[in-house]
Motif scaffolding. Sequence first.
Motif, PDB file in Angstrom:
ATOM      1  N   GLU A  31      76.520 -15.414  45.538  1.00  0.00           N
ATOM      2  CA  GLU A  31      77.786 -15.905  46.062  1.00  0.00           C
ATOM      3  C   GLU A  31      78.816 -14.794  45.959  1.00  0.00           C
ATOM      4  N   GLY A  32      79.170 -14.242  47.101  1.00  0.00           N
ATOM      5  CA  GLY A  32      80.166 -13.178  47.107  1.00  0.00           C
ATOM      6  C   GLY A  32      79.597 -11.864  46.621  1.00  0.00           C
ATOM      7  N   PRO A  33      80.377 -10.800  46.653  1.00  0.00           N
ATOM      8  CA  PRO A  33      79.878  -9.508  46.188  1.00  0.00           C
ATOM      9  C   PRO A  33      79.675  -9.508  44.676  1.00  0.00           C
ATOM     10  N   LEU A  34      78.570  -8.910  44.252  1.00  0.00           N
ATOM     11  CA  LEU A  34      78.213  -8.867  42.839  1.00  0.00           C
ATOM     12  C   LEU A  34      77.686  -7.481  42.490  1.00  0.00           C
ATOM     13  N   TRP A  35      78.324  -6.827  41.520  1.00  0.00           N
ATOM     14  CA  TRP A  35      77.817  -5.570  40.989  1.00  0.00           C
ATOM     15  C   TRP A  35      76.820  -5.879  39.883  1.00  0.00           C
ATOM     16  N   ILE A  36      75.643  -5.281  39.966  1.00  0.00           N
ATOM     17  CA  ILE A  36      74.613  -5.408  38.936  1.00  0.00           C
ATOM     18  C   ILE A  36      74.455  -4.026  38.310  1.00  0.00           C
ATOM     19  N   LEU A  37      74.810  -3.934  37.044  1.00  0.00           N
ATOM     20  CA  LEU A  37      74.761  -2.658  36.330  1.00  0.00           C
ATOM     21  C   LEU A  37      73.747  -2.728  35.203  1.00  0.00           C
ATOM     22  N   ALA A  38      73.113  -1.598  34.917  1.00  0.00           N
ATOM     23  CA  ALA A  38      72.158  -1.528  33.808  1.00  0.00           C
ATOM     24  C   ALA A  38      72.431  -0.274  32.999  1.00  0.00           C
ATOM     25  N   ARG A  39      72.437  -0.432  31.692  1.00  0.00           N
ATOM     26  CA  ARG A  39      72.613   0.730  30.825  1.00  0.00           C
ATOM     27  C   ARG A  39      71.368   1.618  30.847  1.00  0.00           C
TER      28      ARG A  39
END
Length: 85
Positions: A31-39
């Motif tokens: 739903e909507g823009p989503l940033w997926i970040l990983a260390r």
Amino acid sequence: MDDWPQGYGREIHDELDSTNSEALRRAERAEGPLWILARMQGAGRGRRGRAWSTQRGNFAATLLMTPTGGHAGAGLRTFVAALAL
């Protein structure tokens, strides 16, 4: 990260196989823009199927968007992103 842009979701994971793979798993219910970040990511994918690993301290992220406008709109966004880079 208190100054995160309004309207954009954000998930920060300690470790993922791949931010792209996580985005694909989430795409149907996004739903909507989503940033997926990983260390750290251990099984990332580079261009042409090449392996891509990211050790701690590097930046690994994928922006998951739900574009409107069909294929033409998606093609335009790809072109604009490539031009910007």
